[in-house]
Design a protein around this motif. Structure first.
Motif, PDB file in Angstrom:
ATOM      1  N   GLU A   1      -9.102  -6.199   9.131  1.00 53.95           N
ATOM      2  CA  GLU A   1      -9.719  -4.957   8.669  1.00 53.95           C
ATOM      3  C   GLU A   1      -9.263  -3.794   9.531  1.00 53.95           C
ATOM      4  OE1 GLU A   1     -13.913  -4.896   8.287  1.00 53.95           O
ATOM      5  OE2 GLU A   1     -13.859  -5.940   6.367  1.00 53.95           O
ATOM      6  N   PHE A   2      -9.040  -2.645   8.888  1.00 51.69           N
ATOM      7  CA  PHE A   2      -8.819  -1.427   9.648  1.00 51.69           C
ATOM      8  C   PHE A   2     -10.127  -1.070  10.357  1.00 51.69           C
ATOM      9  CE2 PHE A   2      -5.219  -0.348   6.687  1.00 51.69           C
ATOM     10  CZ  PHE A   2      -4.267  -0.138   7.680  1.00 51.69           C
ATOM     11  N   PRO A   3     -10.036  -0.387  11.506  1.00 51.07           N
ATOM     12  CA  PRO A   3     -11.258  -0.101  12.262  1.00 51.07           C
ATOM     13  C   PRO A   3     -12.155   0.966  11.631  1.00 51.07           C
ATOM     14  CG  PRO A   3      -9.325   0.816  13.368  1.00 51.07           C
ATOM     15  CD  PRO A   3      -8.823  -0.006  12.233  1.00 51.07           C
ATOM     16  N   SER A   4     -11.620   1.827  10.757  1.00 50.74           N
ATOM     17  CA  SER A   4     -12.430   2.923  10.239  1.00 50.74           C
ATOM     18  C   SER A   4     -13.294   2.488   9.063  1.00 50.74           C
ATOM     19  CB  SER A   4     -11.536   4.076   9.778  1.00 50.74           C
ATOM     20  OG  SER A   4     -12.323   5.062   9.128  1.00 50.74           O
TER      21      SER A   4
ATOM     22  N   ARG B   1       0.855  -1.179   0.000  1.00 50.73           N
ATOM     23  CA  ARG B   1       0.000   0.000   0.000  1.00 50.73           C
ATOM     24  C   ARG B   1       0.896   1.235   0.000  1.00 50.73           C
ATOM     25  NH1 ARG B   1      -3.801  -2.324  -1.180  1.00 50.73           N
ATOM     26  NH2 ARG B   1      -5.695  -2.854  -0.078  1.00 50.73           N
ATOM     27  N   ILE B   2       0.472   2.261  -0.705  1.00 50.00           N
ATOM     28  CA  ILE B   2       1.138   3.559  -0.612  1.00 50.00           C
ATOM     29  C   ILE B   2       0.283   4.443   0.288  1.00 50.00           C
ATOM     30  CG2 ILE B   2       1.832   5.628  -1.866  1.00 50.00           C
ATOM     31  CD1 ILE B   2       3.666   3.314  -2.440  1.00 50.00           C
ATOM     32  N   ALA B   3       0.898   4.958   1.342  1.00 50.41           N
ATOM     33  CA  ALA B   3       0.199   5.850   2.266  1.00 50.41           C
ATOM     34  C   ALA B   3       0.660   7.281   2.029  1.00 50.41           C
ATOM     35  CB  ALA B   3       0.465   5.422   3.712  1.00 50.41           C
TER      36      ALA B   3
ATOM     37  N   ARG C   1     -14.443   4.517   7.020  1.00 50.37           N
ATOM     38  CA  ARG C   1     -14.226   5.473   5.941  1.00 50.37           C
ATOM     39  C   ARG C   1     -13.210   4.980   4.912  1.00 50.37           C
ATOM     40  NH1 ARG C   1     -16.896  10.330   6.820  1.00 50.37           N
ATOM     41  NH2 ARG C   1     -16.376  10.566   4.640  1.00 50.37           N
ATOM     42  N   LEU C   2     -12.438   3.981   5.263  1.00 50.47           N
ATOM     43  CA  LEU C   2     -11.443   3.475   4.323  1.00 50.47           C
ATOM     44  C   LEU C   2     -12.124   2.666   3.226  1.00 50.47           C
ATOM     45  CD1 LEU C   2      -8.489   2.369   6.619  1.00 50.47           C
ATOM     46  CD2 LEU C   2      -8.311   3.877   4.660  1.00 50.47           C
ATOM     47  N   ARG C   3     -11.773   2.987   2.010  1.00 47.84           N
ATOM     48  CA  ARG C   3     -12.347   2.251   0.878  1.00 47.84           C
ATOM     49  C   ARG C   3     -11.780   0.832   0.841  1.00 47.84           C
ATOM     50  NH1 ARG C   3     -10.697   1.945  -4.441  1.00 47.84           N
ATOM     51  NH2 ARG C   3      -9.016   3.425  -4.034  1.00 47.84           N
ATOM     52  N   ARG C   4     -10.463   0.765   1.019  1.00 48.48           N
ATOM     53  CA  ARG C   4      -9.832  -0.560   1.056  1.00 48.48           C
ATOM     54  C   ARG C   4      -9.462  -0.831   2.510  1.00 48.48           C
ATOM     55  NH1 ARG C   4      -5.354   0.423  -3.344  1.00 48.48           N
ATOM     56  NH2 ARG C   4      -5.169   2.230  -2.015  1.00 48.48           N
TER      57      ARG C   4
ATOM     58  N   ARG D   1      -6.095  -5.009   5.770  1.00 47.70           N
ATOM     59  CA  ARG D   1      -4.697  -4.808   6.137  1.00 47.70           C
ATOM     60  C   ARG D   1      -4.117  -6.139   6.555  1.00 47.70           C
ATOM     61  NH1 ARG D   1      -2.759  -4.638  11.370  1.00 47.70           N
ATOM     62  NH2 ARG D   1      -4.254  -4.706  13.084  1.00 47.70           N
TER      63      ARG D   1
END
Lengths: 65, 200
Positions: free
Chosen positions: B58-61, B42-44, B63-66, B69
């Motif tokens: 999964e990330f907790p937010s 991933r590019i952050a 709002r993340l499209r992808r 993790r």
């Protein structure tokens, strides 16, 4: 500079007391925003100003304030 | 936007790693990462390359499209990086300086959007980390991940002289970090200092 941008993300994460996992996801979220065309006004690359970063942090965490 | 070099037809030949600058750190990194399967790149924000390994979570937010993790996330922070893809015979690098002096065969390459690394099959998903190595890069500690298929990733702390002293960064960033499956954080750099925070 990338280093300054990443340091600002760290500072914003601290401001909102993000967990380590949330902070790492926040960096991904900001890049997703830019890729989707929601760009910041800091420079031509679309990076975010400090105030914009704080707004993005609220958005990311689902907080009103 | 960072400079991104993609060079096909690259011979993934490896130089022997230099002796580890920190056996204790090598022991920690090896215990954490050895045999972990590669998930994806991933590019952050800021052009940071993240290498996701382990189990998919999964990330907790919301709002993340992808939201996916890896259970282990290696963040390169502001360090340079080079990915050597064995299967694709391709070299990808964060910038030209990351390659200069380290890889003899590197030609001019082709600049491209760094996010392309997220789409390619440069390290096949599920390929396990074969081993890790540490080496001195400038004044810091570089990391090499080798995968079972022969691909590898180098994380290369940049020379302090290359940093812009007026960049406004008042936050001392590590050269790289690793979030483990228990949310403990290994931070390495700047310089040779490191810490492994096992508190939540």
């Amino acid at each position: 500079m990338a280093k300054a941008d990443i340091a600002q993300v760290n500072a914003a994460a601290r401001e909102f007391r993000m967990t380590r996992e949330e902070r790492i996801g926040f960096g991904v979220y900001l890049e997703e925003c830019k890729a989707a065309g929601v760009r910041g006004s800091k420079n031509a690359r679309g990076d975010f100003t400090w105030d914009e970063l704080l707004e993005k942090a609220r958005e990311y965490l689902g907080r009103d304030r | 936007m960072i400079t991104f070099i993609r060079q096909s037809g690259f011979d993934v030949e490896e130089r022997p790693p230099a002796p580890s600058p920190s056996p204790a750190l090598l022991d920690v990194v090896t215990k954490l990462l050895r045999e972990q399967p590669f998930c994806f790149f991933r590019i952050a924000y800021g052009g940071e390359l993240q290498i996701h390994l382990g189990e998919i979570r999964e990330f907790p937010s919301a709002r993340l499209r992808r939201r996916e993790r890896g259970s282990y996330v290696l963040g390169t922070r502001a360090s340079a990086w080079v990915v050597y893809s064995k299967g694709e015979s391709t070299l990808l690098a964060s910038d030209r300086d990351a390659v200069a002096g380290l890889v003899d065969q590197a030609g001019p390459g082709v600049g491209a959007d760094a996010r392309l690394i997220e789409e390619g099959d440069y390290v096949p998903a599920g390929t396990a980390v074969k081993d890790v190595a540490l080496h001195r890069v400038h004044d810091g500690v570089g990391l090499r991940l080798r995968f079972l298929d022969g691909s590898r990733v180098d994380v290369l702390p940049t020379d302090a002289d290359r940093e812009d002293a007026s960049d406004g960064a008042d936050d001392e960033l590590p050269d790289w970090e690793l979030l483990d499956a228990d949310s403990h954080l290994l931070s390495v750099g700047p310089g040779v200092k490191w810490s492994y925070d096992e508190t939540d």
